[in-house]
Design a protein around this motif. Sequence first.
Motif, mmCIF file in Angstrom:
data_model
loop_
_atom_site.group_PDB
_atom_site.id
_atom_site.type_symbol
_atom_site.label_atom_id
_atom_site.label_comp_id
_atom_site.label_asym_id
_atom_site.label_seq_id
_atom_site.Cartn_x
_atom_site.Cartn_y
_atom_site.Cartn_z
ATOM 1 N N TYR A 38 4.529 -63.854 -85.843
ATOM 2 C CA TYR A 38 4.603 -64.843 -84.757
ATOM 3 C C TYR A 38 5.883 -64.794 -83.933
ATOM 4 N N LEU A 39 7.049 -64.616 -84.566
ATOM 5 C CA LEU A 39 8.301 -64.734 -83.818
ATOM 6 C C LEU A 39 8.471 -63.671 -82.739
ATOM 7 N N PRO A 40 8.179 -62.371 -82.998
ATOM 8 C CA PRO A 40 8.310 -61.391 -81.911
ATOM 9 C C PRO A 40 7.426 -61.731 -80.711
ATOM 10 N N ARG A 41 6.191 -62.114 -80.985
ATOM 11 C CA ARG A 41 5.277 -62.485 -79.904
ATOM 12 C C ARG A 41 5.751 -63.760 -79.199
ATOM 13 N N TYR A 42 6.338 -64.698 -79.950
ATOM 14 C CA TYR A 42 6.850 -65.948 -79.386
ATOM 15 C C TYR A 42 7.949 -65.665 -78.357
ATOM 16 N N PHE A 43 8.876 -64.770 -78.702
ATOM 17 C CA PHE A 43 9.958 -64.443 -77.782
ATOM 18 C C PHE A 43 9.459 -63.621 -76.596
ATOM 19 N N ALA A 44 8.437 -62.790 -76.815
ATOM 20 C CA ALA A 44 7.921 -61.972 -75.716
ATOM 21 C C ALA A 44 7.043 -62.794 -74.775
ATOM 22 N N SER A 45 6.210 -63.670 -75.326
ATOM 23 C CA SER A 45 5.237 -64.384 -74.509
ATOM 24 C C SER A 45 5.757 -65.721 -73.987
ATOM 25 N N HIS A 46 6.467 -66.471 -74.816
ATOM 26 C CA HIS A 46 6.884 -67.825 -74.436
ATOM 27 C C HIS A 46 8.315 -67.868 -73.886
ATOM 28 N N ILE A 47 9.253 -67.255 -74.602
ATOM 29 C CA ILE A 47 10.646 -67.290 -74.158
ATOM 30 C C ILE A 47 10.854 -66.389 -72.954
ATOM 31 N N GLY A 48 10.068 -65.287 -72.861
ATOM 32 C CA GLY A 48 10.127 -64.438 -71.682
ATOM 33 C C GLY A 48 10.937 -63.170 -71.820
ATOM 34 N N VAL A 49 11.294 -62.789 -73.047
ATOM 35 C CA VAL A 49 12.002 -61.529 -73.263
ATOM 36 C C VAL A 49 10.988 -60.385 -73.184
ATOM 37 N N GLU A 50 11.337 -59.316 -72.499
ATOM 38 C CA GLU A 50 10.403 -58.207 -72.322
ATOM 39 C C GLU A 50 9.971 -57.632 -73.671
ATOM 40 N N LEU A 51 8.717 -57.165 -73.725
ATOM 41 C CA LEU A 51 8.130 -56.683 -74.965
ATOM 42 C C LEU A 51 8.964 -55.575 -75.604
ATOM 43 N N ALA A 52 9.324 -54.557 -74.820
ATOM 44 C CA ALA A 52 10.102 -53.446 -75.357
ATOM 45 C C ALA A 52 11.484 -53.907 -75.813
ATOM 46 N N VAL A 53 12.045 -54.896 -75.132
ATOM 47 C CA VAL A 53 13.365 -55.414 -75.501
ATOM 48 C C VAL A 53 13.296 -56.128 -76.845
ATOM 49 N N VAL A 54 12.221 -56.903 -77.056
ATOM 50 C CA VAL A 54 12.045 -57.581 -78.349
ATOM 51 C C VAL A 54 12.000 -56.552 -79.481
ATOM 52 N N GLY A 55 11.223 -55.494 -79.284
ATOM 53 C CA GLY A 55 11.152 -54.449 -80.298
ATOM 54 C C GLY A 55 12.489 -53.792 -80.538
#
Length: 474
Positions: A38-55
């Motif tokens: 949940y947390l990676p998707r939360y930061f990518a989808s809700h907080i707005g951090v880019e997907l590749a950046v989260v990874g």
Amino acid sequence: MTQAQTAASSGRLSLATILAFACTSLPLSALAIAISVYLPRYFASHIGVELAVVGAVFATVRAIDIPLDPALGMLMDRTRTRWGRYRVWTVIGAPILMLALLMLFQAPAGSGKLYLMGWLLIMYLGTSILSLSHSAWAATLATKYHERSRIFGVMTAVGVLGSVLVLVIPIVLEQRGMTDAQGVQAMGWFIIGLTPIAVGLVVWRTPERITVDVGAKHFNLSDYWALISRPNMIRILLADLCLSLGPGWMAALYLFYFKDARGFSTGQANILLAVYILAGFAGAPSVGWLANKISKHRAVMVTTTGYSIMLMLVGILPQGDLLFATPAMFMAGFLAAGFGVMTRAITADIGDEVRLEGGKERIGLIYALTVLTGKVAGAFSIFLTFTVLARVGYNAKEGALNTPTAIHNLELAYLIGPIVFVMLGGACFIGYKLDAKNHAEVRRQLDERDALYDEAAIIESIAAEPGNVIADKG
């Protein structure tokens, strides 16, 4: 002889003792689900951090975190206090973890990669302290070959309860009309509240015995290399890496796969994940029972093969059909629960082998090395899968539309990675020799040596008291 005396002489722990000790698994297992799914998707989808950046952030934090676990393991093994060795570290880890969880799960909108990276580092510090002290404490609490399968099986089953409880939260909140983000935030509050209760019960109810160290006092780099280059250490580290990488890979893509590729809603995907996790409540002790029948390393090979078959079955079942998917996910979770049970129990056996030959307790360090492989696997799975999906045009934003090619690549990534690595993990135990018979001999020699040193310590203590004289019989 009473039942308690019989249990003590056989090295068998009471179920009440094991259940109380296993409570640390509740927040740790709940957190593992929340962080990996949940947390990676939360930061990518809700907080707005880019997907590749989260990874990339998760991978970077894991890389920075790599030296931490061996250092913590060595510190724990050298700790000797009136309150115990691993009990003290359990108390230290809880508040660190709770603070980091508060900052991550209640992250303000617009938080960037530096915010995520900093609090992830603190969170992993707290997680490492709790998980290392718990596993090392378990290895000294249960010393017999079969008893270790039992205690780690119960620990995993109790951990399943924590995972299921945290999974229920977004399901219930979705039915009440709340958003996915609110469900994730509620998960964080749940784990924060659960941690002090679970840790307090473990510290209060569980005994701890500090093992006797003999031989050289210092542990230098050559000793470190000698430890990690042992054949059985190489086996367990490679196996743990693969058996962490497979499910970690699956977890990183779980919601994307089941929603976009398999046609399930978020609620249905959460129900299937709950089924997968809940199956471990039966799977963990069942695999422990199987290990006592066919040996631990063979049980690993059986579970990895069955798990891979179940994943392939999920990929060919009708899309969006909860009725067909539920049994397959149950069996996959049932078998996957055995991975951690067996690798942690086998690690404890190898720790006895190391202590017999080296004279020092190194179980904290050994568990630290296996935790390290899990962290490397977790970072690699998130970084690789998120980066690949971003490059093939997969869009993780809420409400985004993806091309058939992107969905097809998502399916391939979800199925191929876990199956390949899980099967490699099982193959690591081909030719493994430290079975019940050989471990019993290791424990016999350890127990005899420990008894001699305990007797010597008692005599020394009596001799040190004023007015006491112990005659030299020589």
